[in-house]
Design an enzyme around this catalytic site. Structure first.
Site, PDB file in Angstrom:
ATOM      1  N   THR A   1       0.780   6.568  10.509  1.00 33.09           N
ATOM      2  CA  THR A   1       1.576   7.544   9.748  1.00 33.09           C
ATOM      3  C   THR A   1       0.749   8.809   9.591  1.00 33.09           C
ATOM      4  O   THR A   1      -0.471   8.739   9.479  1.00 33.09           O
ATOM      5  CB  THR A   1       1.879   6.951   8.357  1.00 33.09           C
ATOM      6  OG1 THR A   1       2.740   5.830   8.523  1.00 33.09           O
ATOM      7  CG2 THR A   1       2.507   7.955   7.408  1.00 33.09           C
TER       8      THR A   1
ATOM      9  N   GLY B   1      10.757   2.418   5.159  1.00 32.92           N
ATOM     10  CA  GLY B   1       9.496   2.161   4.472  1.00 32.92           C
ATOM     11  C   GLY B   1       9.301   3.071   3.274  1.00 32.92           C
ATOM     12  O   GLY B   1      10.253   3.631   2.725  1.00 32.92           O
ATOM     13  N   ASP B   2       8.043   3.217   2.902  1.00 33.11           N
ATOM     14  CA  ASP B   2       7.708   4.028   1.728  1.00 33.11           C
ATOM     15  C   ASP B   2       7.905   5.523   1.960  1.00 33.11           C
ATOM     16  O   ASP B   2       8.174   6.278   1.019  1.00 33.11           O
ATOM     17  CB  ASP B   2       6.238   3.801   1.345  1.00 33.11           C
ATOM     18  CG  ASP B   2       5.293   4.209   2.474  1.00 33.11           C
ATOM     19  OD1 ASP B   2       5.392   3.602   3.564  1.00 33.11           O
ATOM     20  OD2 ASP B   2       4.489   5.142   2.291  1.00 33.11           O
TER      21      ASP B   2
ATOM     22  N   GLY C   1      -0.248   3.505   5.217  1.00 33.74           N
ATOM     23  CA  GLY C   1      -0.550   2.088   5.043  1.00 33.74           C
ATOM     24  C   GLY C   1       0.711   1.261   5.082  1.00 33.74           C
ATOM     25  O   GLY C   1       1.753   1.716   5.564  1.00 33.74           O
ATOM     26  N   HIS C   2       0.609   0.060   4.562  1.00 34.46           N
ATOM     27  CA  HIS C   2       1.723  -0.879   4.642  1.00 34.46           C
ATOM     28  C   HIS C   2       2.816  -0.473   3.656  1.00 34.46           C
ATOM     29  O   HIS C   2       2.644  -0.550   2.430  1.00 34.46           O
ATOM     30  CB  HIS C   2       1.207  -2.288   4.355  1.00 34.46           C
ATOM     31  CG  HIS C   2       2.229  -3.337   4.598  1.00 34.46           C
ATOM     32  ND1 HIS C   2       2.744  -4.119   3.598  1.00 34.46           N
ATOM     33  CD2 HIS C   2       2.883  -3.689   5.722  1.00 34.46           C
ATOM     34  CE1 HIS C   2       3.662  -4.941   4.110  1.00 34.46           C
ATOM     35  NE2 HIS C   2       3.756  -4.700   5.396  1.00 34.46           N
ATOM     36  N   GLY C   3       3.949  -0.012   4.198  1.00 37.52           N
ATOM     37  CA  GLY C   3       4.983   0.602   3.373  1.00 37.52           C
ATOM     38  C   GLY C   3       5.511  -0.284   2.275  1.00 37.52           C
ATOM     39  O   GLY C   3       5.756   0.182   1.152  1.00 37.52           O
TER      40      GLY C   3
HETATM   41  N1  GLY Z   1       3.645   3.688   5.609  1.00 37.24           N
HETATM   42  C1  GLY Z   1       4.550   3.760   6.676  1.00 37.24           C
HETATM   43  C2  GLY Z   1       5.500   2.657   6.706  1.00 37.24           C
HETATM   44  O1  GLY Z   1       5.201   1.561   6.276  1.00 37.24           O
HETATM   45  O2  GLY Z   1       6.586   2.864   7.174  1.00 37.24           O
END
Ligand code: GLY
Length: 306
Positions: free
Chosen positions: A167, A197-198, A219-221
């Site tokens: 990202t 996602g986020d 990171g992990h959304g």
């Molecule tokens: N942070 C990007 C996503 O998880 O989509």
């Protein structure tokens, strides 16, 4: 201290052969965003320029180079926020546009809504005269190779995300002390069609408020959304923490509470900035007072003249 631009090219574990591309790209984006100030541009102009440069760079998971969803398609999310007014614009699961970040800015400036999704976002893009691009032009050999590899039934769902959490995002403060943020992504590799996602969610994939500062995360959304990472960092800053302290507190909380890894770039209205991450790496660069700072691993802060 002002103006300043800080960018990231994604947190994760970047393979050796792609690390230099990622580092060179964030330096180019920070320089590009900073150059906008010389012609009287605002913090919003600077973050959109910096993110546009990274969307056009296939080294990142945004715009051209985005990861593919499980069906092999490209669906992208993007967000901008203006700290002067708390105005915000976003697109989610949008297809066939080269620069979702510019479309997100149009949502902010030309509609009464905060977020347009999927086909509605595409219709809006057409109405705004944004050219529709071939989906193929957004897909790289690298993203197709990773998609195929991760379709395999034995693919490890955690490992499959490593190396490509790229990202992109930027935060800036202009000479007037106005802050802004911008974030853009192709999302998570082999995600379900329609997964959002986020990134397009205010307070998760970014936040900007002239009273406190601006944040763009990576990171992990799903983890970022559970802890509303961007707003959490600004909350800690409102309680008196520096951008660096607030970032570390929020990233530690995300790791301990929901096992989520990620990274952030943060500014306060005076131009104090931070680039912090809980992942192994995050490519980042900051431009301020004629100096470019950059790094990839924890503890790095290389400098060169702009
Ligand atoms: N942070 C990007 C996503 O998880 O989509």
């Amino acid at each position: 201290m002002l103006p300043v631009v800080v960018v990231h090219g994604g947190a994760g574990h970047i393979p050796k052969d792609r690390a230099e591309l990622s580092c060179a790209g964030v330096r180019e984006a920070a320089r590009g965003g900073y150059a906008v100030f010389k012609t009287g541009g605002s913090a919003m102009d600077a973050v959109v320029e910096a993110v546009t440069i990274m969307e056009n760079n296939p080294a990142y998971n945004a715009g051209r180079g985005s990861v593919l969803n499980v069906k092999g398609g490209v669906e992208m999310d993007a967000l901008v926020m203006d700290g002067r007014t708390l105005a915000s614009g976003a697109v989610s699961a949008v297809r066939r546009v080269a620069n979702p970040i510019q479309l997100a800015r149009m949502v902010m400036e030309k509609t009464s809504h905060l977020c347009l999704t999927a086909e509605g976002a595409s219709q809006f893009a057409r109405a705004m005269g944004v050219p529709e691009v071939e989906e193929e032009s957004l897909i790289t050999d690298y993203s197709r190779m990773r998609w195929k590899k991760n379709l395999h039934p034995d693919a490890n769902p955690v490992e499959s995300q490593m190396g490509k959490m790229g990202t992109v995002g930027a935060v800036a403060v202009d000479a007037e002390g106005n802050v802004a943020c911008a974030t853009s992504t192709g999302g998570m590799i082999n995600k379900m069609e329609g997964r959002v996602g986020d990134t397009p969610c205010v307070g998760c994939g970014g936040y900007a408020d002239n009273q406190t500062g601006a944040v763009s995360p990576t990171g992990h959304g799903e983890a970022i959304m559970k802890v509303t990472l961007s707003r959490l960092i600004l909350f800690h800053m409102e309680q008196g923490k520096s951008p660096e302290e607030a970032s570390d507190m929020a990233l530690t909380y995300m790791k301990e509470r929901v096992s989520g890894l990620g990274g952030v770039v943060v500014v306060d209205p005076k131009g104090t900035w931070a680039a912090r991450f809980s992942s192994l790496q995050m490519s980042w660069a900051a431009a301020q007072q004629g100096q470019l700072h950059y790094g990839l691993y924890h503890g790095e802060d290389f400098t060169e003249p702009i």
